[in-house]
Design a protein around this motif. Structure first.
Motif, mmCIF file in Angstrom:
data_model
loop_
_atom_site.group_PDB
_atom_site.id
_atom_site.type_symbol
_atom_site.label_atom_id
_atom_site.label_comp_id
_atom_site.label_asym_id
_atom_site.label_seq_id
_atom_site.Cartn_x
_atom_site.Cartn_y
_atom_site.Cartn_z
ATOM 1 N N SER A 17 0.836 -1.216 0.000
ATOM 2 C CA SER A 17 0.000 0.000 0.000
ATOM 3 C C SER A 17 0.861 1.253 0.000
ATOM 4 O O SER A 17 0.381 2.323 -0.385
ATOM 5 N N VAL A 18 2.111 1.137 0.407
ATOM 6 C CA VAL A 18 3.023 2.293 0.406
ATOM 7 C C VAL A 18 4.321 2.000 -0.336
ATOM 8 O O VAL A 18 5.167 2.882 -0.468
ATOM 9 N N GLY A 19 4.492 0.756 -0.788
ATOM 10 C CA GLY A 19 5.697 0.403 -1.530
ATOM 11 C C GLY A 19 6.954 0.402 -0.682
ATOM 12 O O GLY A 19 8.037 0.705 -1.168
ATOM 13 N N ARG A 20 6.812 0.051 0.597
ATOM 14 C CA ARG A 20 7.954 0.048 1.527
ATOM 15 C C ARG A 20 7.937 -1.215 2.393
ATOM 16 O O ARG A 20 6.885 -1.819 2.581
ATOM 17 N N PRO A 21 9.100 -1.558 2.944
ATOM 18 C CA PRO A 21 9.127 -2.698 3.877
ATOM 19 C C PRO A 21 8.259 -2.429 5.096
ATOM 20 O O PRO A 21 8.104 -1.287 5.527
ATOM 21 N N ALA A 22 7.692 -3.494 5.651
ATOM 22 C CA ALA A 22 6.877 -3.399 6.863
ATOM 23 C C ALA A 22 7.779 -3.698 8.060
ATOM 24 O O ALA A 22 8.208 -4.836 8.251
ATOM 25 N N GLU A 23 8.061 -2.684 8.844
ATOM 26 C CA GLU A 23 8.942 -2.814 10.002
ATOM 27 C C GLU A 23 8.146 -3.108 11.266
ATOM 28 O O GLU A 23 7.058 -2.589 11.464
ATOM 29 N N GLY A 24 8.709 -3.956 12.130
ATOM 30 C CA GLY A 24 8.120 -4.208 13.440
ATOM 31 C C GLY A 24 6.993 -5.212 13.481
ATOM 32 O O GLY A 24 6.245 -5.262 14.456
#
Length: 133
Positions: A17-24
């Motif tokens: 949805s944001v084109g970024r890795p999901a951290e945490g």
């Protein structure tokens, strides 16, 4: 433990949805020996800034099936809170649940000596998973 007699597993999560890795995101690893055996919890980890779990436990010898359990609801709840401090709630956030899938569990078969990289492509209303390299 020899890598010739065991399989190994790695994973990462991309928030599409944001084109970024999901951290945490908390990730739990379980294994079993045979399709009728009980699952054995091996431990877990959380994704880093690159969305990767670099310290998942090793699989025991004789593992035939692996299960990855991703706790995604807290990730999206935190993301939603940061993005919507003064905005109206999401249209589908019934009962305070900001995502349709609060958790994702993936089970797959393994063979000794193979490495299994299992990426999760995630968004608030869907996900996809595949065997990567």
């Amino acid at each position: 433990m020899s890598t010739e007699t065991t399989a190994s597993v790695s994973t990462h999560i991309l928030d599409t949805s944001v084109g970024r890795p999901a951290e945490g995101v908390a990730v739990h690893l379980s294994a079993r020996r045979g399709r009728d055996a009980d699952w054995q919890a091996l431990g877990g980890s959380a994704t880093d800034a690159d969305g990767r779990c670099k310290d998942l436990p090793a699989l025991p010898e004789g593992t035939t099936h692996v299960r990855l359990h991703f706790e995604v609801e807290p990730y999206f709840a935190k993301k939603q809170a940061a993005a919507q401090q003064d905005a109206p709630a999401l249209r589908d956030s019934e009962n305070g649940r900001p995502v349709f899938f609060p958790e994702v569990t993936i089970a797959f078969a393994v063979v000794p000596g193979e490495h299994y990289h299992v990426p999760l492509l995630l968004n608030p209303f869907g996900y996809s998973v595949y065997r990567g390299s």
